[in-house]
Design an enzyme around this catalytic site. Sequence first.
Site, PDB file in Angstrom:
ATOM      1  N   TYR A  10     -21.163  14.549  15.717  1.00  0.00           N
ATOM      2  CA  TYR A  10     -22.059  15.883  15.875  1.00  0.00           C
ATOM      3  C   TYR A  10     -21.526  16.332  17.434  1.00  0.00           C
ATOM      4  O   TYR A  10     -22.329  15.912  18.189  1.00  0.00           O
ATOM      5  CB  TYR A  10     -23.520  15.584  15.605  1.00  0.00           C
ATOM      6  CG  TYR A  10     -23.576  15.436  14.208  1.00  0.00           C
ATOM      7  CD1 TYR A  10     -22.821  15.434  13.058  1.00  0.00           C
ATOM      8  CD2 TYR A  10     -25.077  14.525  13.970  1.00  0.00           C
ATOM      9  CE1 TYR A  10     -23.025  15.042  11.732  1.00  0.00           C
ATOM     10  CE2 TYR A  10     -25.176  14.101  12.719  1.00  0.00           C
ATOM     11  CZ  TYR A  10     -24.331  14.222  11.637  1.00  0.00           C
ATOM     12  OH  TYR A  10     -24.599  14.114  10.304  1.00  0.00           O
TER      13      TYR A  10
ATOM     14  N   HIS B 151     -20.230   6.398   8.197  1.00  0.00           N
ATOM     15  CA  HIS B 151     -20.355   7.738   8.009  1.00  0.00           C
ATOM     16  C   HIS B 151     -19.235   8.418   7.200  1.00  0.00           C
ATOM     17  O   HIS B 151     -18.075   8.369   7.357  1.00  0.00           O
ATOM     18  CB  HIS B 151     -20.052   8.318   9.671  1.00  0.00           C
ATOM     19  CG  HIS B 151     -20.531   9.940   9.595  1.00  0.00           C
ATOM     20  ND1 HIS B 151     -20.539  10.626  10.847  1.00  0.00           N
ATOM     21  CD2 HIS B 151     -21.017  10.648   8.736  1.00  0.00           C
ATOM     22  CE1 HIS B 151     -20.934  11.961  10.591  1.00  0.00           C
ATOM     23  NE2 HIS B 151     -21.056  12.019   9.379  1.00  0.00           N
TER      24      HIS B 151
HETATM   25  P1  NAD Z   1     -29.856  21.726   6.870  1.00  0.00           P
HETATM   26  O1  NAD Z   1     -29.605  22.155   5.287  1.00  0.00           O
HETATM   27  O2  NAD Z   1     -30.773  20.843   7.438  1.00  0.00           O
HETATM   28  O3  NAD Z   1     -29.451  23.117   7.432  1.00  0.00           O
HETATM   29  C1  NAD Z   1     -29.301  23.466   8.762  1.00  0.00           C
HETATM   30  C2  NAD Z   1     -29.028  24.879   9.239  1.00  0.00           C
HETATM   31  O4  NAD Z   1     -30.275  25.603   8.944  1.00  0.00           O
HETATM   32  C3  NAD Z   1     -29.028  25.198  10.551  1.00  0.00           C
HETATM   33  O5  NAD Z   1     -28.180  26.199  10.954  1.00  0.00           O
HETATM   34  C4  NAD Z   1     -30.477  25.432  10.931  1.00  0.00           C
HETATM   35  O6  NAD Z   1     -30.800  26.221  12.206  1.00  0.00           O
HETATM   36  C5  NAD Z   1     -31.044  26.060   9.796  1.00  0.00           C
HETATM   37  N1  NAD Z   1     -32.530  26.058   9.529  1.00  0.00           N
HETATM   38  C6  NAD Z   1     -33.522  24.962   9.580  1.00  0.00           C
HETATM   39  N2  NAD Z   1     -34.715  25.294   9.414  1.00  0.00           N
HETATM   40  C7  NAD Z   1     -34.531  26.752   9.142  1.00  0.00           C
HETATM   41  C8  NAD Z   1     -35.714  27.740   9.008  1.00  0.00           C
HETATM   42  N3  NAD Z   1     -36.816  27.552   8.635  1.00  0.00           N
HETATM   43  N4  NAD Z   1     -35.217  29.082   8.848  1.00  0.00           N
HETATM   44  C9  NAD Z   1     -33.769  29.342   9.068  1.00  0.00           C
HETATM   45  N5  NAD Z   1     -32.877  28.412   9.235  1.00  0.00           N
HETATM   46  C10 NAD Z   1     -33.234  27.200   9.465  1.00  0.00           C
HETATM   47  O7  NAD Z   1     -28.438  21.239   7.172  1.00  0.00           O
HETATM   48  P2  NAD Z   1     -27.962  19.956   8.315  1.00  0.00           P
HETATM   49  O8  NAD Z   1     -28.541  20.060   9.518  1.00  0.00           O
HETATM   50  O9  NAD Z   1     -26.557  19.748   8.078  1.00  0.00           O
HETATM   51  O10 NAD Z   1     -28.609  18.633   7.584  1.00  0.00           O
HETATM   52  C11 NAD Z   1     -29.765  17.929   8.283  1.00  0.00           C
HETATM   53  C12 NAD Z   1     -29.220  16.524   8.805  1.00  0.00           C
HETATM   54  O11 NAD Z   1     -29.025  15.652   8.017  1.00  0.00           O
HETATM   55  C13 NAD Z   1     -28.201  16.744  10.032  1.00  0.00           C
HETATM   56  O12 NAD Z   1     -28.547  16.992  10.803  1.00  0.00           O
HETATM   57  C14 NAD Z   1     -27.694  15.241   9.929  1.00  0.00           C
HETATM   58  O13 NAD Z   1     -28.427  14.510  10.675  1.00  0.00           O
HETATM   59  C15 NAD Z   1     -27.975  14.945   8.353  1.00  0.00           C
HETATM   60  N6  NAD Z   1     -26.550  15.007   7.691  1.00  0.00           N
HETATM   61  C16 NAD Z   1     -25.884  13.847   7.498  1.00  0.00           C
HETATM   62  C17 NAD Z   1     -24.636  14.256   7.085  1.00  0.00           C
HETATM   63  C18 NAD Z   1     -23.671  12.593   6.701  1.00  0.00           C
HETATM   64  O14 NAD Z   1     -23.944  11.752   6.926  1.00  0.00           O
HETATM   65  N7  NAD Z   1     -22.256  13.070   6.237  1.00  0.00           N
HETATM   66  C19 NAD Z   1     -24.150  15.338   6.147  1.00  0.00           C
HETATM   67  C20 NAD Z   1     -24.920  16.430   6.472  1.00  0.00           C
HETATM   68  C21 NAD Z   1     -26.112  16.271   6.997  1.00  0.00           C
END
Ligand code: NAD
Length: 310
Positions: A56, A123
């Site tokens: 990240y 990952h």
């Molecule tokens: P998410 O679905 O949580 O969306 C994040 C996006 O939504 C960001 O742009 C954020 O600013 C926005 N957001 C969050 N809350 C909001 C709100 N109340 N109003 C408006 N916008 C809002 O996607 P993500 O961050 O990719 O997933 C969460 C976490 O899961 C990641 O940070 C990571 O730690 C994990 N993840 C892991 C993998 C992997 O291992 N391959 C893949 C995806 C996510």
Amino acid sequence: MEYRKLGKTGIRVSKISYGASSLGGVFHPINKKEGIHTVHAAIDHGINLIDCSPYYGDLVAEKTLGLALKDIPRDKYFLSTKVGRYWKGPAKIWDYGAKKIVNSVEQSLHNMHVDYVDFIHCHDIEFADKEQIIYESLPALHQLKESGKVRYVGLTGLPLDNFIYIIDRVQPGIVEVILSFCHYSLNDDSLMDLINYMKINKVGIINASPLSMGLLTRRGVPDWHPAGSDIVNTCKKAADYCEKQGEKIEKLAIQFATQHPDIPTTLVGTANPETIVQNIKWAEEPMNKILLNEVLNILKPIHRKTWKNS
Ligand code: NAD
């Protein structure tokens, strides 16, 4: 905050948890100070699981998270990070070899100012040679477990069948958790098909991306989002519909993902302290069931439609 059992780990995780990819500026540029406050606000409001990865923002998320964690007692949170996926300059690289894994974990501990992580995941195993994961990566991670540097070993990835492929081929207890993303949200609930399998195999489930990495937001998706235009446009239609009803699609999406008792925890990402607090509050409120049905209906044409990870 409700805390739920995570597989056989003995850990109870907050039903909404914090994904730190936003701290690496993966969605849009962020204010570092605000990012650090976001981590503090998450923990102050009951979140006890934080997920990160060296991938990240090319180590930036781990380093920023490390600055935030410096001020927090280690017993206040469970920490998760990953091995196998990295940047080399502008290029994405993958390395699931044992030597890289050992160095990568050392580097992550250093970046985050901790002596151990609770969860270590390979990952995005769709990019890996599965036999290497089985015979080299997972054994290397279990050696690190013996040394006390990691507590539980897991896998992450987008295609769900990869989890089954690997868990079917290793001894019980080798895969202790999985992290699945974009498969338990308003547009795609296919993770439900794995609940029984994971229960039988005593594997804990961490769900991620309740907003489908931006699809279910009014701001919309970043450029790199791999979803096809039919998915993007249909999700936008659902977001616009909620707006017209005086509701927010983000609220419904977070409530949907966090309220299922068989999903122990859902990682949501943001680098804004008010937003994480808002998300936590929403997770505590009952869902508007009428709106839910209307939105699911709008999303029906793309229900469970996914994409290729990139
Ligand atoms: P998410 O679905 O949580 O969306 C994040 C996006 O939504 C960001 O742009 C954020 O600013 C926005 N957001 C969050 N809350 C909001 C709100 N109340 N109003 C408006 N916008 C809002 O996607 P993500 O961050 O990719 O997933 C969460 C976490 O899961 C990641 O940070 C990571 O730690 C994990 N993840 C892991 C993998 C992997 O291992 N391959 C893949 C995806 C996510």
